[in-house]
Design a protein around this motif. Sequence first.
Motif, mmCIF file in Angstrom:
data_model
loop_
_atom_site.group_PDB
_atom_site.id
_atom_site.type_symbol
_atom_site.label_atom_id
_atom_site.label_comp_id
_atom_site.label_asym_id
_atom_site.label_seq_id
_atom_site.Cartn_x
_atom_site.Cartn_y
_atom_site.Cartn_z
ATOM 1 N N VAL A 79 0.922 -1.191 -0.096
ATOM 2 C CA VAL A 79 -0.040 -0.069 0.043
ATOM 3 C C VAL A 79 0.845 1.018 0.005
ATOM 4 C CG1 VAL A 79 -1.836 1.314 1.208
ATOM 5 C CG2 VAL A 79 -1.733 -1.267 1.081
ATOM 6 N N PHE B 18 -8.528 9.712 -1.099
ATOM 7 C CA PHE B 18 -8.437 8.415 -0.932
ATOM 8 C C PHE B 18 -6.782 8.028 -0.788
ATOM 9 C CE2 PHE B 18 -8.020 4.288 -2.684
ATOM 10 C CZ PHE B 18 -8.533 3.309 -1.674
ATOM 11 N N LEU C 16 -5.035 9.332 2.162
ATOM 12 C CA LEU C 16 -5.268 8.686 3.445
ATOM 13 C C LEU C 16 -4.538 7.400 3.480
ATOM 14 C CD1 LEU C 16 -9.377 8.889 4.376
ATOM 15 C CD2 LEU C 16 -7.275 9.124 5.885
ATOM 16 N N ILE C 17 -4.515 6.738 2.344
ATOM 17 C CA ILE C 17 -3.814 5.295 2.320
ATOM 18 C C ILE C 17 -2.359 5.474 2.486
ATOM 19 C CG2 ILE C 17 -3.417 3.290 0.560
ATOM 20 C CD1 ILE C 17 -6.117 3.238 1.920
ATOM 21 N N TRP D 108 -1.833 6.190 6.064
ATOM 22 C CA TRP D 108 -1.816 5.081 7.047
ATOM 23 C C TRP D 108 -0.791 4.059 6.877
ATOM 24 C CZ3 TRP D 108 -2.560 -0.085 5.326
ATOM 25 C CH2 TRP D 108 -2.918 -0.795 6.344
ATOM 26 N N ASN E 160 2.614 3.694 8.798
ATOM 27 C CA ASN E 160 2.609 3.045 10.316
ATOM 28 C C ASN E 160 3.238 4.092 11.093
ATOM 29 O OD1 ASN E 160 2.205 1.356 12.323
ATOM 30 N ND2 ASN E 160 4.150 0.092 11.847
ATOM 31 N N VAL F 270 -0.920 9.097 10.026
ATOM 32 C CA VAL F 270 -2.358 8.918 9.970
ATOM 33 C C VAL F 270 -3.260 10.405 10.179
ATOM 34 C CG1 VAL F 270 -4.228 7.751 10.886
ATOM 35 C CG2 VAL F 270 -2.026 6.534 10.261
ATOM 36 N N MET G 68 -5.596 12.259 7.443
ATOM 37 C CA MET G 68 -6.822 12.702 7.539
ATOM 38 C C MET G 68 -7.349 13.890 7.715
ATOM 39 S SD MET G 68 -7.705 9.914 10.852
ATOM 40 C CE MET G 68 -9.124 10.710 11.279
ATOM 41 N N GLU H 266 -6.478 -7.459 7.445
ATOM 42 C CA GLU H 266 -6.056 -6.011 7.564
ATOM 43 C C GLU H 266 -7.349 -5.181 7.085
ATOM 44 O OE1 GLU H 266 -4.410 -3.394 9.945
ATOM 45 O OE2 GLU H 266 -3.107 -4.999 9.175
ATOM 46 N N VAL I 138 -7.911 -2.065 7.039
ATOM 47 C CA VAL I 138 -7.766 -0.701 5.990
ATOM 48 C C VAL I 138 -7.497 -1.440 4.633
ATOM 49 C CG1 VAL I 138 -6.307 0.995 5.702
ATOM 50 C CG2 VAL I 138 -7.027 0.545 7.889
ATOM 51 N N ARG I 139 -6.963 -2.604 4.469
ATOM 52 C CA ARG I 139 -6.662 -3.265 3.064
ATOM 53 C C ARG I 139 -8.025 -3.731 2.737
ATOM 54 N NH1 ARG I 139 -1.646 -6.910 1.924
ATOM 55 N NH2 ARG I 139 0.206 -5.463 2.285
ATOM 56 N N ALA J 282 -10.658 -1.865 2.903
ATOM 57 C CA ALA J 282 -11.126 -0.697 2.492
ATOM 58 C C ALA J 282 -10.599 -0.390 1.057
ATOM 59 C CB ALA J 282 -10.967 0.448 3.320
ATOM 60 N N VAL J 283 -9.389 -0.627 0.860
ATOM 61 C CA VAL J 283 -8.342 -0.256 -0.468
ATOM 62 C C VAL J 283 -9.132 -1.490 -1.356
ATOM 63 C CG1 VAL J 283 -6.404 -0.534 -1.438
ATOM 64 C CG2 VAL J 283 -6.580 0.207 0.584
ATOM 65 N N ASN K 204 -15.837 5.828 0.191
ATOM 66 C CA ASN K 204 -14.600 5.078 0.654
ATOM 67 C C ASN K 204 -13.961 5.910 1.664
ATOM 68 O OD1 ASN K 204 -12.798 3.168 0.467
ATOM 69 N ND2 ASN K 204 -13.639 2.734 -1.459
ATOM 70 N N LEU L 22 -12.977 4.877 5.473
ATOM 71 C CA LEU L 22 -11.550 4.924 6.057
ATOM 72 C C LEU L 22 -11.444 5.731 7.227
ATOM 73 C CD1 LEU L 22 -9.364 5.078 2.853
ATOM 74 C CD2 LEU L 22 -9.194 3.548 4.609
ATOM 75 N N PHE L 23 -12.405 6.973 7.326
ATOM 76 C CA PHE L 23 -12.397 7.718 8.295
ATOM 77 C C PHE L 23 -12.990 6.924 9.518
ATOM 78 C CE2 PHE L 23 -11.801 11.768 6.000
ATOM 79 C CZ PHE L 23 -10.921 12.129 6.916
ATOM 80 N N MET M 80 -10.371 4.699 10.811
ATOM 81 C CA MET M 80 -9.114 5.163 11.527
ATOM 82 C C MET M 80 -9.531 5.794 12.799
ATOM 83 S SD MET M 80 -6.910 6.552 8.292
ATOM 84 C CE MET M 80 -6.367 5.454 7.035
ATOM 85 N N LEU N 256 -2.466 0.270 15.609
ATOM 86 C CA LEU N 256 -2.083 0.356 14.098
ATOM 87 C C LEU N 256 -1.563 -1.027 13.750
ATOM 88 C CD1 LEU N 256 -0.102 3.661 13.877
ATOM 89 C CD2 LEU N 256 -2.254 3.280 12.769
ATOM 90 N N MET N 257 -1.246 -1.228 12.377
ATOM 91 C CA MET N 257 -1.135 -2.636 11.740
ATOM 92 C C MET N 257 0.077 -3.147 12.751
ATOM 93 S SD MET N 257 0.533 -0.857 8.339
ATOM 94 C CE MET N 257 1.212 -2.650 8.025
#
Lengths: 373, 90
Positions: free
Chosen positions: A126, A172, A175-176, A179, A182, A187, A191, B29, B31-32, B34-35, B69, B73-74, B77, B83-84
């Motif tokens: 990602v 989008f 945001l990705i 995130w 890490n 993050v 946002m 995961e 968030v993934r 959501a992707v 989307n 995501l909002f 999060m 977190l991951m």
Amino acid sequence: MNIDLDFSTIYTFMFSLVSWLLWAVGRVLGFIGIDEGSFFYPIKQFLVDPQFVTFVSYLLVAVIYFVFVFLFAGLTVIWMERKLLGRFMDRRGTQVGVLGLFQNFADGIKTLLKEIIIPRDADQKVYTWAVVLIIATSAMLMGLVPWDDEFYAVNVPLALLLGLAVFSLAPFAILIGGWASNNKYTVIGGMRAAAQLIAYEVPMLLVVVSLVVMTGSLNFVEIVNWQNDNIILLVPLAIGALTFFVAGIAEVERVPFDLPEAEAELVEGWQTEYGGFRWGLIMLCDYIRAYIVCALFAILFLGGWLGPEPIPGAVWLLLKTFFLFFMMVWVRAAMVRIRTDQILKIGWRRLLPLAVINLVVVVLIKVYSVGGW
Amino acid sequence: MAFDLAPITFMVFAGLTVGAAISVLVTKEIVRSAVFLAFTFVGVAITYLFLNSEFISLIQILVYVGAINVLILFGVMLTKRRLMGGGACE
């Protein structure tokens, strides 16, 4: 799919060039001995197939556009910003090479030589694909902007809507990307940036709605032809033009709405963990988006390629675009960065009513005007 | 030597859409997920393109990928406890 792509001058030129090249390749193959009855003969037939020639010419046009985007638009705009900011601050700006023109190449080589660092616990796929998404959307937007009524890459009927749809993919990706690094702060920065971009897309879309009410079309060429027949849209849509300009500055994250990448107090916001050439490409895409917003404003409100005769239309469009970017740099030199609550307040409580007022004004003009409107 | 690419391309994109939709469910995961949901929406938009309705496909991208989307995501999060793979992030 019945999408009729009309062939502009650039396509006809590339098509003839590619057919000549492939014909030469066929001659060479015949010279080696691949001819009727040979095992490889279908390959030679495939090379001169009109569909294949069209495909290769599309590919070459795309490559030309890409090179134009990155070398002409991006680098020129960055150079302009450096020199103009220098002049606004009563200094000379960069002086690498002739007039500072080599500074961008030096920066590009520097970012290329940096080590590629991916944070250890980052989501690697990602993390990479967010940058790819941002670059792809920026380059795709570039292909939408026509330079002239017969010099463009694509001329789809819904070009304006397509541009805004591609523009709306940016939050989008941001945001990705924030995130995937890490990191708590990326993050939060992602946002913040996404909230700002979504807030300012709404007035932009409302202004575009008013424009469609006025001209009855979503196609750039038809909008400019309408302006040629009547009047440039800056006059009836003055409020909308102001709204569009402010929202556009916010969309491409420039000072006064520079909060997503505030270098000084928040360390680059969502792109903190990006280093090396990825960071360089993200910055380049920011400037390319700025160029695109200026070009859109020039086409929609200033009549695009309309102008007195001796100068060709494409040059007129570029002149208007660079003048608008000069205005953006002026705003950057004059303003300060504002807080995030002020950003959202301006977006939702000031620009949105302005866009609605503009829509009302346009509808009234459309209903009550007499004559050629 | 003309060949019709439309059925093949449609099958490729439909397969990608279905694969992305399955990945939404099986990914660990969130968030993934959501992707992959974004990929699903884009695939649906491409399907609309094959049905010769460009406007609705553009609106699909604008609304679903650009707004819905991001909203999801909002939500993810703002409510995520960690977190991951790392420790809890209070």
